[in-house]
Design a protein around this motif. Structure first.
Motif, mmCIF file in Angstrom:
data_model
loop_
_atom_site.group_PDB
_atom_site.id
_atom_site.type_symbol
_atom_site.label_atom_id
_atom_site.label_comp_id
_atom_site.label_asym_id
_atom_site.label_seq_id
_atom_site.Cartn_x
_atom_site.Cartn_y
_atom_site.Cartn_z
ATOM 1 N N LEU A 51 0.819 -1.210 0.000
ATOM 2 C CA LEU A 51 0.000 0.000 0.000
ATOM 3 C C LEU A 51 0.851 1.256 0.000
ATOM 4 C CD1 LEU A 51 -2.767 1.427 0.313
ATOM 5 C CD2 LEU A 51 -2.474 1.189 2.794
ATOM 6 N N PHE A 52 1.829 1.330 0.908
ATOM 7 C CA PHE A 52 2.658 2.528 0.987
ATOM 8 C C PHE A 52 3.650 2.614 -0.169
ATOM 9 C CE2 PHE A 52 1.287 2.418 5.485
ATOM 10 C CZ PHE A 52 0.831 3.724 5.581
ATOM 11 N N ALA A 56 3.827 5.761 -2.595
ATOM 12 C CA ALA A 56 5.083 6.476 -2.833
ATOM 13 C C ALA A 56 5.377 6.589 -4.325
ATOM 14 C CB ALA A 56 6.225 5.765 -2.112
ATOM 15 N N ALA A 57 5.164 5.501 -5.056
ATOM 16 C CA ALA A 57 5.428 5.520 -6.499
ATOM 17 C C ALA A 57 4.477 6.473 -7.218
ATOM 18 C CB ALA A 57 5.288 4.109 -7.063
ATOM 19 N N ALA A 58 3.187 6.429 -6.852
ATOM 20 C CA ALA A 58 2.210 7.311 -7.503
ATOM 21 C C ALA A 58 2.491 8.770 -7.165
ATOM 22 C CB ALA A 58 0.796 6.930 -7.072
ATOM 23 N N GLY A 59 2.805 9.046 -5.896
ATOM 24 C CA GLY A 59 3.107 10.423 -5.510
ATOM 25 C C GLY A 59 4.350 10.952 -6.191
ATOM 26 N N TRP A 77 15.093 13.513 -8.614
ATOM 27 C CA TRP A 77 15.252 12.625 -7.458
ATOM 28 C C TRP A 77 14.589 13.184 -6.207
ATOM 29 C CZ3 TRP A 77 17.550 15.132 -3.489
ATOM 30 C CH2 TRP A 77 18.409 16.178 -3.775
ATOM 31 N N ALA A 78 14.336 14.488 -6.189
ATOM 32 C CA ALA A 78 13.777 15.106 -4.983
ATOM 33 C C ALA A 78 12.379 14.558 -4.638
ATOM 34 C CB ALA A 78 13.746 16.620 -5.132
ATOM 35 N N PRO A 79 11.435 14.488 -5.610
ATOM 36 C CA PRO A 79 10.122 13.930 -5.269
ATOM 37 C C PRO A 79 10.198 12.493 -4.748
ATOM 38 C CG PRO A 79 10.004 15.084 -7.359
ATOM 39 C CD PRO A 79 11.462 14.997 -7.001
ATOM 40 N N THR A 84 9.055 8.893 -0.574
ATOM 41 C CA THR A 84 9.559 7.692 0.105
ATOM 42 C C THR A 84 9.722 7.940 1.596
ATOM 43 O OG1 THR A 84 10.746 7.019 -1.896
ATOM 44 C CG2 THR A 84 11.404 5.995 0.174
ATOM 45 N N SER A 85 10.228 9.118 1.966
ATOM 46 C CA SER A 85 10.404 9.422 3.387
ATOM 47 C C SER A 85 9.060 9.490 4.101
ATOM 48 C CB SER A 85 11.157 10.743 3.548
ATOM 49 O OG SER A 85 10.416 11.810 2.979
ATOM 50 N N SER A 86 8.063 10.062 3.449
ATOM 51 C CA SER A 86 6.734 10.157 4.057
ATOM 52 C C SER A 86 6.116 8.781 4.252
ATOM 53 C CB SER A 86 5.828 11.027 3.193
ATOM 54 O OG SER A 86 4.508 11.046 3.715
#
Length: 315
Positions: A51-52, A56-59, A77-79, A84-86
């Motif tokens: 789920l996460f 992360a990939a979609a965001g 790379w920033a997004p 990923t951190s979130s």
């Protein structure tokens, strides 16, 4: 039987019957619920990870598209680091959320208290989420020779909370819905109420049967068929022929309803049916280990050991 055999039997000394250990009950056929149990925890963990990971990939993809659409001077790379951190921090907080939903379940009779506690918990969850993801971003940026500036903490904390409170609510509803499905699949028990048209004196003080609802079906379980009861969060599991049926109650509440001549408290989390007790093995610690007639074992604390011995002798 002929006369010779009868005479021989009459002359022979009486045989001492051998002591035969009670035969273990036949194991019940493995149901779909039983087959799911070995896979339950891995599948639950996999669900949250997938789920996460998908979020992360979609965001990340959405953010990269927006960056290129508006011509922003932000590296691709920033997004990936942001999302990923979130998601990694939120994933790390899932075990705490699962524990809290057990401690404060959503119940109709106490929904106001539960709602207030969950709103407070959502604030704590959001703060931990923000602190964790910002720390990860700062560490990754520093490793790349960059500096991460999250901006104004006050307004950003409010902004993140408005998003996190919705995510928190969705996860709580998912967890509670999943548990409800599991209880229906496993079979949820309730005390069988006396008919409303019976006069008060005729109503039984102790439950003789429990009503079990299981995936749209209902069946009755006699109280004397319950082998033992085990406390489990806001439920008490009834063990019947190798299967557990959760009953929404506390050990203290159900104990006073059970027949004390048949059921005995042996541990703060266990009550056993004395007719189903096979043997009691004392331990060096002062506690004991109870082996039931089906071969399963139940702990007995020293607090209840003497009372259990007296109950066994009386029986």
């Amino acid at each position: 039987m002929n006369a010779e055999v009868s005479t021989a039997l009459a002359a022979a000394p009486p045989a001492v019957p051998p002591v035969v250990a009670p035969a273990a009950a036949a194991a019940p056929a493995r149901s779909a619920w039983d087959r799911y149990q070995p896979w339950r925890r891995p599948l639950e963990v996999a669900f949250w990870v997938v789920l996460f990971a998908v979020n992360a990939a979609a965001g990340t993809l959405t953010a990269i598209i927006d960056i290129h659409r508006y011509g922003l001077a932000i590296p691709d790379w920033a997004p990936l680091v942001w999302e990923t951190s979130s998601c990694a921090t939120a994933l790390a907080l899932v075990p705490a959320l699962v524990w809290f939903t057990r401690a404060v379940p959503l119940r109709f009779d106490r929904w106001r208290r539960a709602l207030a506690l969950h709103l407070l918990a959502s604030v704590v969850w959001s703060v931990l989420h923000v602190v964790g993801m910002v720390a990860i971003r700062q560490a990754v940026y520093a490793s790349l020779g960059e500096r991460y500036d999250w901006g104004d903490w006050g307004i950003n904390l409010l902004y993140e909370y408005l998003k996190d409170v919705r995510s928190y609510g969705y996860m709580v509803l998912w967890i509670e819905g999943y548990r409800l499905l599991l209880r229906r699949w496993q079979g949820e028990a309730s005390v069988l109420a006396a008919p409303d048209d019976l006069p008060a004196p005729a109503q039984a003080e102790r439950p003789e049967r429990f009503l079990v609802r299981k995936l749209g079906k209902e069946f009755l379980v006699a109280a004397n068929e319950v082998e033992w009861l085990q406390a489990s969060s806001n439920y008490v599991n009834l063990r019947v022929r190798g299967r557990d049926y959760p009953l929404r109650s506390t050990m203290a509440a159900i104990e006073v309803q059970l027949d004390p001549a048949r059921f005995a408290r042996v541990h703060r989390s266990y009550i056993v049916n004395l007719d189903c007790v096979g043997e009691i093995e004392p331990l060096d610690s002062g506690d004991a280990r109870i082996t039931m007639r089906d071969g399963s074992q139940v702990p007995c604390s020293r607090r209840y050991r003497a009372a259990l011995r007296q109950e066994r002798r009386a029986g």
